[in-house]
Design a protein around this motif. Structure first.
Motif, short mmCIF file in Angstrom:
data_model
loop_
_atom_site.label_atom_id
_atom_site.label_comp_id
_atom_site.label_asym_id
_atom_site.label_seq_id
_atom_site.Cartn_x
_atom_site.Cartn_y
_atom_site.Cartn_z
N UNK A 52 38.97 40.55 39.64
CA UNK A 52 39.40 41.91 39.40
C UNK A 52 40.79 42.19 40.00
N UNK A 53 41.76 42.58 39.18
CA UNK A 53 43.12 42.81 39.70
C UNK A 53 43.21 44.00 40.65
N UNK A 103 30.14 38.33 32.99
CA UNK A 103 29.94 39.62 32.31
C UNK A 103 28.77 40.37 32.95
N UNK A 104 27.78 39.62 33.38
CA UNK A 104 26.63 40.25 34.05
C UNK A 104 27.09 41.02 35.28
N UNK A 105 28.12 40.51 35.92
CA UNK A 105 28.65 41.16 37.12
C UNK A 105 29.64 42.26 36.76
N UNK A 106 29.79 42.53 35.50
CA UNK A 106 30.61 43.67 35.12
C UNK A 106 32.03 43.32 34.68
N UNK A 107 32.40 42.03 34.72
CA UNK A 107 33.73 41.67 34.26
C UNK A 107 33.69 41.65 32.75
N UNK A 108 34.44 42.54 32.09
CA UNK A 108 34.27 42.57 30.65
C UNK A 108 35.56 42.89 29.90
N UNK A 109 35.84 42.12 28.87
CA UNK A 109 36.97 42.41 28.00
C UNK A 109 36.43 42.51 26.58
N UNK A 110 35.28 41.87 26.38
CA UNK A 110 34.75 41.67 25.05
C UNK A 110 33.37 42.33 24.94
N UNK A 111 33.06 42.88 23.77
CA UNK A 111 31.73 43.44 23.54
C UNK A 111 30.69 42.32 23.66
#
Ligand code: ASP
Length: 444
Positions: A216-217, A238-246
């Protein structure tokens, strides 16, 4: 010749200047034949997305209130783009038809879908590509569940023989003929489905960042971009909330073995991130850190249970889990010792049934000690190379020990793809920074 499906997000098509960049990108590679646009997004941070304004129109129409104010703003946005680009198209008839439909049958899905529909028309005219209405090819059942096989068939029939096409993202229709959208950000899903249907060699997802970042920046300044990530690693992050994509954009391409390339419309020279299958050949990679990404999430609690001779009591774990089950709770992790067990779960879900769960565990297993600890954060260190690298866990904990961060829980999945660590919420950011230093900065 193979071809590429290219999806452009809302910020990539927010104004005429962005349209120009998009057209340059498409025209610079003749393989970019199938284009999936979002609706115009934000031009600046407190701008409003066209999709949000359309939802507003639907709300007002639903309560029988005049929606011409937000609707006029929408019209102006499209007309502005059209006139600035000098495209030979008028959307006036479409605007009238949409307004009439909203007055007669106000549907949220129909309203929201028009953002992509109209943008698709403008982009198709600008590129000189054929416009294909997504309602003709993306098909849902009456419950709104995508019918993938029918959709793939319809897409193939409609577009395979075209030299190129623009297919708007985000919506389709049900078998009963009603327009239906995916959940927010769903143009990613459309792109993935089209890529599957036409067997694209790659699905390019163009957005406003140059790929997934290692972390996370907001926590680590200017973190590296992940060059290559596997679908499984992505799921862990993604499970940890890092998301760019659906989330639903993964399955259609993953099942067809098509890689996704996340690219930046504003920096097309950047290679972005490649999302590949687990058996991908990684030989050509230039950077090869031991870990791929680090992500963390706050808002967990642990239920700590102690009982002498717990290990020899049959059914102990089952009774504890039954107490969770009967209160509708799922858990994230459950490491245990000989006489101890600790269960990590989402604090917000635990909160309403907290006392009931505690009472039930007490009754079922009669523990010597039972407590709930709140304010826990989970941190995931994810990397496909960890499996073949010794000392990774030692390095993670050395990094934490140097920062005097107390580790509350450790869980290494059997796949050795990730290590999950529980720390106090106020230690999370520092833990991430230390691990980043240890693996990314020091491996440079
Ligand atoms: N325009 C839709 C949204 O704002 C869908 C998308 O952009 O993917 O959610």
């Amino acid at each position: 010749m193979g071809f590429k499906v290219v999806k452009f997000g809302g910020s990539s098509l927010a104004d005429a200047n962005q349209f120009r960049k998009v057209a340059n990108i498409i025209k610079s590679d003749e393989k970019r034949k199938f284009v999936v646009p979002s609706a115009p997004g934000k031009r600046f941070s407190d701008d409003i997305k066209v999709t949000d304004m359309l939802y507003k129109c639907a709300d007002l129409a639903g309560s029988g209130v005049d929606f011409s104010e937000p609707f006029n703003i929408i019209k102006e946005r499209y007309n502005g783009i059209i006139s600035e680009l000098g495209v030979n198209i008028s959307l006036d008839e479409d605007f009238d038809a949409i307004a009439n439909e909203l007055k007669a049958r106000p549907s949220k899905d129909f309203a929201a879908s028009r953002g992509e529909f109209l943008n698709g028309k403008v982009l198709a005219a600008y590129l000189g590509y054929e416009f294909v209405d997504a309602a003709d090819v993306i098909i849902f059942d009456t419950n709104g569940v995508l019918l993938l096989d029918e959709t793939v068939k319809a897409v193939r029939e409609r577009v395979m023989n075209l030299p190129n096409a623009v297919i708007p993202g985000f919506y389709g229709r049900t078998t009963e003929g009603f327009v239906k959208t995916f959940s927010r950000g769903g143009s990613d899903v459309t792109g993935s489905i089209i890529a599957n249907a036409v067997r694209a060699e790659i699905y390019e997802n163009w957005t406003d960042v140059s790929g997934f970042l290692v972390t996370d920046p907001r926590i680590v300044e200017n973190p590296d971009v992940i060059e290559v990530i596997t679908y499984r690693e992505l799921r862990e992050l993604a499970y940890m909330g890092a998301s760019v994509l659906h989330e639903d954009a993964i399955f259609p391409v993953r099942s067809a073995g098509i890689p996704i390339n996340i690219r930046n419309t504003n920096r097309p020279e950047d290679a972005g991130t490649m999302i590949v299958s687990d058996d991908h050949d990684f030989k050509g990679e230039s950077v090869a850190h031991t870990i791929t990404g680090i992500a963390g999430r706050k808002g967990f609690s642990t239920i700590n249970i102690e009982k002498a001779m717990m290990n020899s009591e049959t059914g102990f774990g089952m009774k504890v889990l039954k107490a969770l089950y009967e209160n509708g709770l799922s858990f994230e992790h459950m490491p245990s010792g000989i006489d101890t067990m600790s269960i990590t779960l989402d604090s917000a879900k635990l909160e309403p049934v907290r006392d009931k769960v505690l009472a039930q565990i007490r009754k079922e297993v009669n523990p010597d000690h039972l407590e709930i600890e709140d304010g826990i954060a989970l941190l995931a260190v994810v990397g496909r190379r960890m499996k073949n690298t010794r000392g990774t866990v030692a390095r993670i904990f050395a990094a934490m020990a140097h920062a005097r961060i107390n580790v509350k829980m450790i869980d290494q999945g059997s796949s050795e793809l990730n290590v999950i660590i529980g720390v106090s919420e106020h230690d999370l950011n520092e833990a991430i920074r230390r691990i980043y230093d240890m693996f990314i900065n020091s491996e440079k």
